[in-house]
Motif scaffolding. Structure first.
Motif, PDB file in Angstrom:
ATOM      1  N   MET A  80     -46.002   1.800 -37.186  1.00  0.00           N
ATOM      2  CA  MET A  80     -45.873   3.020 -37.946  1.00  0.00           C
ATOM      3  C   MET A  80     -47.269   3.498 -38.463  1.00  0.00           C
ATOM      4  N   TYR A  81     -48.043   2.503 -39.122  1.00  0.00           N
ATOM      5  CA  TYR A  81     -49.309   2.980 -39.649  1.00  0.00           C
ATOM      6  C   TYR A  81     -50.485   3.445 -38.489  1.00  0.00           C
ATOM      7  N   ARG A  82     -50.273   2.943 -37.457  1.00  0.00           N
ATOM      8  CA  ARG A  82     -51.241   3.639 -36.278  1.00  0.00           C
ATOM      9  C   ARG A  82     -50.375   5.161 -36.239  1.00  0.00           C
ATOM     10  N   THR A  83     -49.318   5.280 -36.050  1.00  0.00           N
ATOM     11  CA  THR A  83     -48.712   6.495 -35.880  1.00  0.00           C
ATOM     12  C   THR A  83     -49.061   7.370 -36.823  1.00  0.00           C
ATOM     13  N   ILE A  84     -49.216   7.045 -38.159  1.00  0.00           N
ATOM     14  CA  ILE A  84     -49.628   7.996 -39.158  1.00  0.00           C
ATOM     15  C   ILE A  84     -51.077   8.400 -39.210  1.00  0.00           C
ATOM     16  N   TYR A  85     -51.714   7.214 -38.647  1.00  0.00           N
ATOM     17  CA  TYR A  85     -53.119   7.489 -38.372  1.00  0.00           C
ATOM     18  C   TYR A  85     -53.539   8.400 -37.660  1.00  0.00           C
ATOM     19  N   ARG A  86     -52.864   8.219 -36.400  1.00  0.00           N
ATOM     20  CA  ARG A  86     -53.259   9.031 -35.232  1.00  0.00           C
ATOM     21  C   ARG A  86     -52.817  10.613 -35.411  1.00  0.00           C
ATOM     22  N   ASP A  87     -51.701  10.708 -36.200  1.00  0.00           N
ATOM     23  CA  ASP A  87     -51.110  11.935 -36.446  1.00  0.00           C
ATOM     24  C   ASP A  87     -52.022  12.873 -37.546  1.00  0.00           C
ATOM     25  N   LEU A  88     -52.517  11.988 -38.524  1.00  0.00           N
ATOM     26  CA  LEU A  88     -53.429  12.831 -39.441  1.00  0.00           C
ATOM     27  C   LEU A  88     -54.998  13.046 -38.410  1.00  0.00           C
ATOM     28  N   LEU A  89     -55.453  11.957 -37.929  1.00  0.00           N
ATOM     29  CA  LEU A  89     -56.556  12.258 -37.324  1.00  0.00           C
ATOM     30  C   LEU A  89     -56.686  13.489 -36.313  1.00  0.00           C
ATOM     31  N   ARG A  90     -55.259  13.646 -35.669  1.00  0.00           N
ATOM     32  CA  ARG A  90     -55.370  14.715 -34.546  1.00  0.00           C
ATOM     33  C   ARG A  90     -55.382  16.116 -35.596  1.00  0.00           C
ATOM     34  N   LYS A  91     -54.677  16.154 -36.504  1.00  0.00           N
ATOM     35  CA  LYS A  91     -54.616  17.401 -37.631  1.00  0.00           C
ATOM     36  C   LYS A  91     -55.967  17.807 -37.979  1.00  0.00           C
ATOM     37  N   CYS A 145     -44.787   9.055 -47.362  1.00  0.00           N
ATOM     38  CA  CYS A 145     -43.717   8.072 -47.153  1.00  0.00           C
ATOM     39  C   CYS A 145     -42.612   8.845 -46.858  1.00  0.00           C
ATOM     40  N   GLU A 146     -42.208   9.938 -47.337  1.00  0.00           N
ATOM     41  CA  GLU A 146     -40.831  10.631 -47.261  1.00  0.00           C
ATOM     42  C   GLU A 146     -40.820  11.217 -45.814  1.00  0.00           C
ATOM     43  N   ALA A 147     -42.251  11.748 -45.184  1.00  0.00           N
ATOM     44  CA  ALA A 147     -42.116  12.293 -43.962  1.00  0.00           C
ATOM     45  C   ALA A 147     -41.966  11.325 -42.802  1.00  0.00           C
ATOM     46  N   PHE A 148     -42.646  10.126 -43.146  1.00  0.00           N
ATOM     47  CA  PHE A 148     -42.397   9.272 -41.970  1.00  0.00           C
ATOM     48  C   PHE A 148     -41.601   8.108 -42.179  1.00  0.00           C
ATOM     49  N   ALA A 149     -40.862   7.923 -43.291  1.00  0.00           N
ATOM     50  CA  ALA A 149     -39.929   7.098 -43.911  1.00  0.00           C
ATOM     51  C   ALA A 149     -40.187   5.753 -43.904  1.00  0.00           C
ATOM     52  N   VAL A 150     -41.703   5.377 -44.499  1.00  0.00           N
ATOM     53  CA  VAL A 150     -42.032   4.357 -44.609  1.00  0.00           C
ATOM     54  C   VAL A 150     -42.456   3.893 -45.960  1.00  0.00           C
ATOM     55  N   SER A 151     -42.883   2.743 -46.205  1.00  0.00           N
ATOM     56  CA  SER A 151     -43.410   1.983 -47.418  1.00  0.00           C
ATOM     57  C   SER A 151     -44.781   2.614 -47.679  1.00  0.00           C
ATOM     58  N   ARG A 152     -45.148   2.553 -48.906  1.00  0.00           N
ATOM     59  CA  ARG A 152     -46.364   2.922 -49.405  1.00  0.00           C
ATOM     60  C   ARG A 152     -47.555   2.095 -48.914  1.00  0.00           C
ATOM     61  N   ILE A 153     -47.077   0.980 -48.679  1.00  0.00           N
ATOM     62  CA  ILE A 153     -48.235  -0.187 -48.208  1.00  0.00           C
ATOM     63  C   ILE A 153     -48.493   0.293 -46.636  1.00  0.00           C
ATOM     64  N   THR A 154     -47.553   1.020 -45.743  1.00  0.00           N
ATOM     65  CA  THR A 154     -47.704   1.226 -44.635  1.00  0.00           C
ATOM     66  C   THR A 154     -48.824   2.477 -44.702  1.00  0.00           C
ATOM     67  N   VAL A 155     -48.311   3.609 -45.567  1.00  0.00           N
ATOM     68  CA  VAL A 155     -49.316   4.829 -45.610  1.00  0.00           C
ATOM     69  C   VAL A 155     -50.904   4.149 -46.026  1.00  0.00           C
ATOM     70  N   ARG A 156     -50.744   3.311 -47.019  1.00  0.00           N
ATOM     71  CA  ARG A 156     -51.970   2.862 -47.582  1.00  0.00           C
ATOM     72  C   ARG A 156     -53.068   2.285 -46.274  1.00  0.00           C
ATOM     73  N   HIS A 157     -52.364   1.547 -45.647  1.00  0.00           N
ATOM     74  CA  HIS A 157     -52.888   1.105 -44.566  1.00  0.00           C
ATOM     75  C   HIS A 157     -53.585   2.114 -43.435  1.00  0.00           C
ATOM     76  N   ALA A 158     -52.853   3.152 -43.179  1.00  0.00           N
ATOM     77  CA  ALA A 158     -52.972   4.442 -42.329  1.00  0.00           C
ATOM     78  C   ALA A 158     -54.455   4.833 -43.163  1.00  0.00           C
ATOM     79  N   MET A 159     -54.343   5.029 -44.204  1.00  0.00           N
ATOM     80  CA  MET A 159     -55.438   6.015 -45.140  1.00  0.00           C
ATOM     81  C   MET A 159     -56.653   4.974 -44.967  1.00  0.00           C
ATOM     82  N   GLU A 160     -56.496   3.673 -45.114  1.00  0.00           N
ATOM     83  CA  GLU A 160     -57.715   2.751 -45.136  1.00  0.00           C
ATOM     84  C   GLU A 160     -58.493   3.022 -43.777  1.00  0.00           C
ATOM     85  N   MET A 161     -57.435   2.788 -42.715  1.00  0.00           N
ATOM     86  CA  MET A 161     -58.163   3.165 -41.275  1.00  0.00           C
ATOM     87  C   MET A 161     -59.025   4.577 -41.247  1.00  0.00           C
TER      88      MET A 161
END
Length: 373
Positions: free
Chosen positions: A1-12, A31-47
Motif C-alpha cells: 500500500m505504501y508503494r501504491t500511495i507513493y506511485r499515486d503522489l509521484l504521478r500527480k 490515511c482516510e483516502a487510502f484506508a491505511v495507517s499513519r505508518i504506511t503513509v509515512r513510509h510513502a512520504m519517506e520514499m
C-alpha cells in the motif's frame, strides 16, 4: 500500500496536478483516502523525500520540491538541500570528534546537510530526539545508541517501519539494521596479547557497566577469550566494571571522586595485579590517577593499556592503545546509509573496521616480586 500511495503522489507531481511548492494532503487525509495507517503513509512520504520529490517541514507539512520532479520555483520554506540526521550520546577528542567531522564531510560531498543532535547518554532524551527528527523530512538517520539495558523504542519503531537507519558503533543484537563499528574482539586481542608477551598474567579489566552495551560486552568477551586460548581462566575478582564518571551526563565532581576512591581501594585489595586493560582512554586516565594515589608508578609497578587516545597527544607519547578508525567509521556510515536509501529495507549489512595498535609508554615487564598491600 505504501508503494501504491507513493506511485499515486509521484504521478500527480509529474503530471503537474501538484506543482512545485504546493502542499500535499495531510497524513490524516491520505490515511482516510487510502484506508491505511499513519505508518504506511509515512513510509510513502519517506520514499518521496528520499527521491527528492518532496520536502517535509515540521509543523507546516509536506511540499513538492524543486528539481526534475517538482519543477518551477520552491515554496518559501522549502529547504534547498536534502538532510541526514545524526544522533550521538556525546563526543570528545578521545573518541567521536574525528568521526563527527568525517560524517559531516561525507554528507557534504554527497550533497546532504547534516542535522546533529546530542542525547547526552539519556535514553528518554534519545527517544524524544528521534521522534522529533522523524517528521523533519530527513532522507535517513545515523544513530549511535546510548549505553544501557534497554533499547530505544522510538529507534526500534523507526527501523521496523523501514525508515533508512544506520546504527553506529554500538550493536543492537536481534535487530535487522545496517551497522558500522569497530571489530572490538580482534582489537582487544591486539592490545592484550602484548601484555602476555611481556609476562603479565594478573591483568584487570576496568570499564563502565558492560550490560547491554555491545562495545563493552565484546571487549570483555574477547578479554576473557585471550585467557581461555592460553588454557587459563581470568581471575574475575580483578575486574572493576562500575566506572561511572566516564558515562555521558555523569561527569560530576562527586562521581569522579567516588570512582577514584573505589579504584584505589580495588588496587590496594589486589596488589598482585600487574596490568590493567581499560575499555577506553578516560578509564585509563582514572586508573593511572588511582594508581598514583596508592603509590604505584606507571609502568614500573602497573602497566595500562586502553582503547583510543586524544589527538592532542603525539603517537606513542602516553598509553599503549588501539586506535579506532574514526574517519573510516564516519565515511562508511554515510556510504552505507545512502546505499540503504537506494537499495531498500532488505539491505542491512554489518561492517566491522580494524583498529591500529599504537605502542606507548605505559607498559613494561612486571616486577619479579609481588607487590604487598
Amino acid at each position: 500500500m505504501y508503494r501504491t500511495i507513493y506511485r499515486d503522489l509521484l504521478r500527480k507531481i509529474r503530471s503537474g496536478e501538484f506543482r512545485c511548492g504546493d502542499r500535499l494532503p495531510t497524513e490524516k487525509q491520505l490515511c482516510e483516502a487510502f484506508a491505511v495507517s499513519r505508518i504506511t503513509v509515512r513510509h510513502a512520504m519517506e520514499m518521496l523525500v528520499r527521491d527528492g520529490a518532496v520536502t517535509r517541514i515540521k509543523g507546516k507539512g509536506t511540499f513538492v520540491a524543486p528539481g526534475p520532479v517538482g519543477r518551477e520555483v520552491p515554496g518559501p520554506n522549502a529547504p534547498a538541500r536534502r538532510q541526514i540526521g545524526l544522533v550521538i550520546p556525546n563526543f570528545s577528542d578521545a573518541f567521536g570528534a574525528k568521526m563527527l567531522k568525517s560524517i559531516e564531510h561525507a554528507c557534504a560531498q554527497k550533497g546532504y546537510d547534516l542535522v546533529l543532535r546530542i542525547s547526552w547518554g539519556d535514553l528518554e532524551n534519545e527517544c524524544a530526539i528521534i521522534d522529533d527528527l522523524r517528521d523533519c523530512g530527513l532522507a535517513g538517520l545515523i544513530v549511535q545508541p546510548v549505553n544501557g539495558p534497554r533499547y530505544n523504542a522510538s529507534l526500534l519503531r523507526l527501523i521496523l517501519s523501514e525508515f533508512p537507519v544506520v546504527v553506529l558503533d554500538r550493536r543492537m543484537p536481534g535487530v535487522e539494521a545496517c551497522f558500522v563499528g569497530t571489530d572490538n574482539e580482534a582489537s582487544t586481542r591486539r592490545i592484550v596479547q602484548p601484555l602476555f608477551a611481556r609476562g603479565h598474567e594478573n591483568i584487570a579489566f576496568v570499564s563502565p557497566p558492560p550490560l547491554q552495551t555491545s562495545t563493552l560486552e565484546e571487549r570483555l568477551h574477547a578479554f576473557r577469550a585471550c585467557f581461555y586460548e592460553r588454557n587459563r581462566v581470568p581471575d574475575e575478582s580483578y575486574f572493576f566494571t562500575n566506572v561511572r564518571a566516564t558515562l555521558p551526563g555523569q561527569d560530576r565532581e562527586e562521581i569522579l571522586r567516588e570512582d577514584l576512591q573505589n579504584l584505589a581501594q580495588h588496587l590496594r585489595a589486589h596488589p598482585e595485579i600487574t596490568a590493567v586493560f581499560a575499555s577506553e582512554y578516560n578509564v585509563a586516565w582514572l586508573v593511572r590517577c588511582a594508581a598514583e594515589a596508592v603509590g604505584l608508578r606507571v609502568p614500573e609497578d602497573l602497566s595500562i593499556v586502553c582503547f583510543d587516545m586524544p589527538t592532542r597527544f603525539a603517537q606513542g607519547d602516553e598509553f599503549t592503545h588501539v586506535q579506532q578508525d574514526e574517519e573510516g567509521l564516519g565515511q562508511k556510515a554515510v556510504d552505507l546509509l545512502l546505499q540503504r536509501i537506494a537499495d531498500g529495507p532488505e539491505f542491512h549489512p554489518s561492517i566491522l573496521l580494524p583498529a591500529a595498535f599504537i605502542p606507548g609508554r605505559s607498559t613494561a615487564m612486571p616486577k619479579a616480586t609481588t607487590r604487598t598491600a
